[in-house]
Design a protein around this motif. Sequence first.
Motif, PDB file in Angstrom:
ATOM      1  N   VAL A   1     -11.098 101.646  79.803  1.00 40.11           N
ATOM      2  CA  VAL A   1     -10.134 100.766  79.157  1.00 40.11           C
ATOM      3  C   VAL A   1      -8.796 101.466  78.965  1.00 40.11           C
ATOM      4  O   VAL A   1      -7.734 100.861  79.060  1.00 40.11           O
ATOM      5  CB  VAL A   1     -10.688 100.280  77.793  1.00 40.11           C
ATOM      6  N   LYS A   2      -8.828 102.786  78.716  1.00 44.60           N
ATOM      7  CA  LYS A   2      -7.614 103.518  78.372  1.00 44.60           C
ATOM      8  C   LYS A   2      -6.560 103.432  79.476  1.00 44.60           C
ATOM      9  O   LYS A   2      -5.386 103.153  79.211  1.00 44.60           O
ATOM     10  CB  LYS A   2      -7.949 104.984  78.076  1.00 44.60           C
ATOM     11  N   PHE A   3      -6.957 103.656  80.726  1.00 44.47           N
ATOM     12  CA  PHE A   3      -5.982 103.634  81.815  1.00 44.47           C
ATOM     13  C   PHE A   3      -5.470 102.224  82.060  1.00 44.47           C
ATOM     14  O   PHE A   3      -4.262 102.016  82.268  1.00 44.47           O
ATOM     15  CB  PHE A   3      -6.588 104.200  83.097  1.00 44.47           C
ATOM     16  N   ASN A   4      -6.365 101.222  82.031  1.00 47.12           N
ATOM     17  CA  ASN A   4      -5.935  99.838  82.211  1.00 47.12           C
ATOM     18  C   ASN A   4      -4.973  99.412  81.108  1.00 47.12           C
ATOM     19  O   ASN A   4      -3.994  98.696  81.347  1.00 47.12           O
ATOM     20  CB  ASN A   4      -7.147  98.898  82.240  1.00 47.12           C
ATOM     21  N   ASP A   5      -5.250  99.872  79.883  1.00 51.83           N
ATOM     22  CA  ASP A   5      -4.366  99.552  78.762  1.00 51.83           C
ATOM     23  C   ASP A   5      -3.000 100.213  78.958  1.00 51.83           C
ATOM     24  O   ASP A   5      -1.962  99.622  78.660  1.00 51.83           O
ATOM     25  CB  ASP A   5      -5.003 100.022  77.452  1.00 51.83           C
ATOM     26  N   LEU A   6      -2.999 101.442  79.468  1.00 48.62           N
ATOM     27  CA  LEU A   6      -1.743 102.140  79.735  1.00 48.62           C
ATOM     28  C   LEU A   6      -0.906 101.362  80.748  1.00 48.62           C
ATOM     29  O   LEU A   6       0.309 101.199  80.573  1.00 48.62           O
ATOM     30  CB  LEU A   6      -2.032 103.549  80.252  1.00 48.62           C
ATOM     31  N   LEU A   7      -1.543 100.865  81.804  1.00 51.03           N
ATOM     32  CA  LEU A   7      -0.818 100.094  82.807  1.00 51.03           C
ATOM     33  C   LEU A   7      -0.254  98.805  82.220  1.00 51.03           C
ATOM     34  O   LEU A   7       0.880  98.411  82.530  1.00 51.03           O
ATOM     35  CB  LEU A   7      -1.737  99.771  83.984  1.00 51.03           C
ATOM     36  N   LYS A   8      -1.017  98.134  81.362  1.00 51.54           N
ATOM     37  CA  LYS A   8      -0.532  96.903  80.734  1.00 51.54           C
ATOM     38  C   LYS A   8       0.697  97.176  79.881  1.00 51.54           C
ATOM     39  O   LYS A   8       1.688  96.441  79.928  1.00 51.54           O
ATOM     40  CB  LYS A   8      -1.638  96.279  79.876  1.00 51.54           C
ATOM     41  N   ARG A   9       0.619  98.238  79.084  1.00 53.36           N
ATOM     42  CA  ARG A   9       1.754  98.564  78.216  1.00 53.36           C
ATOM     43  C   ARG A   9       2.967  98.988  79.046  1.00 53.36           C
ATOM     44  O   ARG A   9       4.109  98.668  78.703  1.00 53.36           O
ATOM     45  CB  ARG A   9       1.353  99.669  77.237  1.00 53.36           C
ATOM     46  N   PHE A  10       2.721  99.691  80.131  1.00 51.99           N
ATOM     47  CA  PHE A  10       3.799 100.133  81.017  1.00 51.99           C
ATOM     48  C   PHE A  10       4.540  98.943  81.622  1.00 51.99           C
ATOM     49  O   PHE A  10       5.777  98.853  81.552  1.00 51.99           O
ATOM     50  CB  PHE A  10       3.213 101.030  82.106  1.00 51.99           C
ATOM     51  N   THR A  11       3.798  98.009  82.216  1.00 58.91           N
ATOM     52  CA  THR A  11       4.430  96.859  82.867  1.00 58.91           C
ATOM     53  C   THR A  11       5.085  95.930  81.848  1.00 58.91           C
ATOM     54  O   THR A  11       6.127  95.335  82.128  1.00 58.91           O
ATOM     55  CB  THR A  11       3.418  96.076  83.719  1.00 58.91           C
ATOM     56  N   TYR A  12       4.486  95.825  80.656  1.00 60.81           N
ATOM     57  CA  TYR A  12       5.101  94.998  79.611  1.00 60.81           C
ATOM     58  C   TYR A  12       6.462  95.569  79.210  1.00 60.81           C
ATOM     59  O   TYR A  12       7.453  94.844  79.092  1.00 60.81           O
ATOM     60  CB  TYR A  12       4.188  94.926  78.385  1.00 60.81           C
ATOM     61  N   LEU A  13       6.522  96.871  79.015  1.00 60.82           N
ATOM     62  CA  LEU A  13       7.768  97.490  78.563  1.00 60.82           C
ATOM     63  C   LEU A  13       8.873  97.392  79.606  1.00 60.82           C
ATOM     64  O   LEU A  13      10.059  97.335  79.246  1.00 60.82           O
ATOM     65  CB  LEU A  13       7.532  98.959  78.201  1.00 60.82           C
ATOM     66  N   LEU A  14       8.528  97.368  80.887  1.00 56.91           N
ATOM     67  CA  LEU A  14       9.557  97.238  81.919  1.00 56.91           C
ATOM     68  C   LEU A  14      10.366  95.954  81.749  1.00 56.91           C
ATOM     69  O   LEU A  14      11.534  95.892  82.146  1.00 56.91           O
ATOM     70  CB  LEU A  14       8.924  97.259  83.317  1.00 56.91           C
ATOM     71  N   GLY A  15       9.746  94.932  81.164  1.00 60.23           N
ATOM     72  CA  GLY A  15      10.447  93.666  80.958  1.00 60.23           C
ATOM     73  C   GLY A  15      10.901  93.441  79.531  1.00 60.23           C
ATOM     74  O   GLY A  15      11.391  92.357  79.203  1.00 60.23           O
ATOM     75  N   ALA A  16      10.751  94.448  78.669  1.00 64.72           N
ATOM     76  CA  ALA A  16      11.117  94.289  77.258  1.00 64.72           C
ATOM     77  C   ALA A  16      12.630  94.274  77.089  1.00 64.72           C
ATOM     78  O   ALA A  16      13.368  94.882  77.862  1.00 64.72           O
ATOM     79  CB  ALA A  16      10.500  95.411  76.425  1.00 64.72           C
ATOM     80  N   PHE A  17      13.093  93.590  76.057  1.00 63.14           N
ATOM     81  CA  PHE A  17      14.523  93.459  75.785  1.00 63.14           C
ATOM     82  C   PHE A  17      14.983  94.570  74.857  1.00 63.14           C
ATOM     83  O   PHE A  17      14.470  94.723  73.745  1.00 63.14           O
ATOM     84  CB  PHE A  17      14.815  92.100  75.144  1.00 63.14           C
ATOM     85  N   SER A  18      15.942  95.355  75.317  1.00 67.35           N
ATOM     86  CA  SER A  18      16.498  96.449  74.527  1.00 67.35           C
ATOM     87  C   SER A  18      17.883  96.056  74.026  1.00 67.35           C
ATOM     88  O   SER A  18      18.807  95.856  74.823  1.00 67.35           O
ATOM     89  CB  SER A  18      16.585  97.722  75.364  1.00 67.35           C
ATOM     90  N   VAL A  19      18.038  95.941  72.720  1.00 70.86           N
ATOM     91  CA  VAL A  19      19.305  95.535  72.124  1.00 70.86           C
ATOM     92  C   VAL A  19      20.419  96.511  72.485  1.00 70.86           C
ATOM     93  O   VAL A  19      21.542  96.119  72.793  1.00 70.86           O
ATOM     94  CB  VAL A  19      19.162  95.453  70.586  1.00 70.86           C
TER      95      VAL A  19
END
Length: 506
Positions: free
Chosen positions: A199-217
């Motif tokens: 689960v750890k590596f899959n979770d890391l990939l999810k968080r990685f791809t999510y952050l690539l699209g995150a909005f930075s003020v």
Amino acid sequence: MFLSFCLLLFPLIPVILVLYLFTPFARFSSASKTHKNQPPSPRKLPIIGNLHKIGLNPHRSLLALTQKHGPLVLIQLGRVPVLVASSAEAAHEILKTHDVIFASRPKLSIPNALTYGSKDIAFSPYGEYWRQVRSIAVLGLLSSRRVQSFQRVREEETCLMIDKIGESCGSIVDLGELLTIFTNNVVCRVAFGRKFHGVKFNDLLKRFTYLLGAFSVGNYIPWLSWVDRFNGLEARTKNIAVEFDEVLESVLEEHISKKRAVEGDVSGENEEGQDLVNILIDAQREHTTTSFTLDKDVIKAAIMDIFAAGTDTTSTAIEWAISELIRHPRVMKRLQKEVTEIAQGKSMISEEDLEKMHYLHAVIKETLRLHTPLPLLISRQSTEYVKLMGYDIPAGTQVIINAWAIGRDPSLWEEAEKFWPERFLKSSIDYKGMHFEFLPFGAGRRGCPGIQFAIVINELALANLVYKYDFAVPDDMRGDELDMSEITGLTLHRKSALLVVATSCF
């Protein structure tokens, strides 16, 4: 992420209103620009500009703006001018006619932190460095020969996924989760030569791809960069960069050690045995010049691109395809008929069978049209002044191409909101960047170089899924009642999990 920004900005609203009412210069500063003939723009507030008009699904919010103001709209996100293009004509002008001028990328803090200072292919600025990295990727990693060399990996992982579904014995399956594991396993084996279980590596990939699209003020209002620290975005980005770097560093050291152990004995190496890390290490020895060095960070950044582009977008595209097939039983039956006839009783469909499956190709194209994996592609930035469709566009303008909106443009597509794969059966329109009404992978020199790698995974997985199983939604719910709501980061995801009951077709 944008909602949390709005909540933090709430105490500043009185100040913004005062400025808006009593500072005409702030309201009409665009009149003082050097280039007077700008595209239409919605009214903006001081400080935040048009940020308040960007909702939780930006591709839909931006479509609403272009429907009101026209296919080219100039908005202001904080202090940054952003050109939004939502027509095939505008996309053609940007991605072909003036491709070189719009070939660069804006420097965004989160991708920059995650890709070793934008040393990857996707986010690096246009120039000699980008050309060198892309050349290595295309020739060494994504050529037809190299993609073909990983056929066994794709077929083995597809078989494992099919067997996993079979073990459900008619119970509810989270198909989206299985597809994520499937694509992660394919990419890990291709990139690293082995899978990363757990689960750890899959979770890391999810968080990685999510952050690539995150909005930075801070990218748009620098003096509000504290918001990114306050809401934890900056810390999460640093933590994931460190975690991913530890994984990549260990993989690199493992590969380098193995190569040293067999130095001088390459008799056993062949195309099929080479994973991407080995290929890049070999390329490192061949591409060290005074102008360009393929160092460790460049290799790591290239591998990160493979994960970002090869896992999230691929699994979600297949998930959307199955969702549409469940909602459209007629299409499902026709596709199953095609794959069954071509398979001729074989236990699994192989990649050699895919070329004959024209309706399968049409289903995937129609899915990519309606559910464009990167609905706004990746932002570009103009490097010099240009005249675009009669408007003056200054250098340094960010550019967003709403590929999702173009794919649903009723002036280009008959019954544009309808899932109807037949529209592609007698059409020459393809996804390779030559038809600007259909841009799931972008176009021009910054178009996705991994189209072939992604499409063959989509085709193989989807063909075998419908060949082996019928899919239905649980609790006696009709297929047309399936929730198709979206949630957007960089990639367009289903908002709710795709829970299905799979029954064998045999």
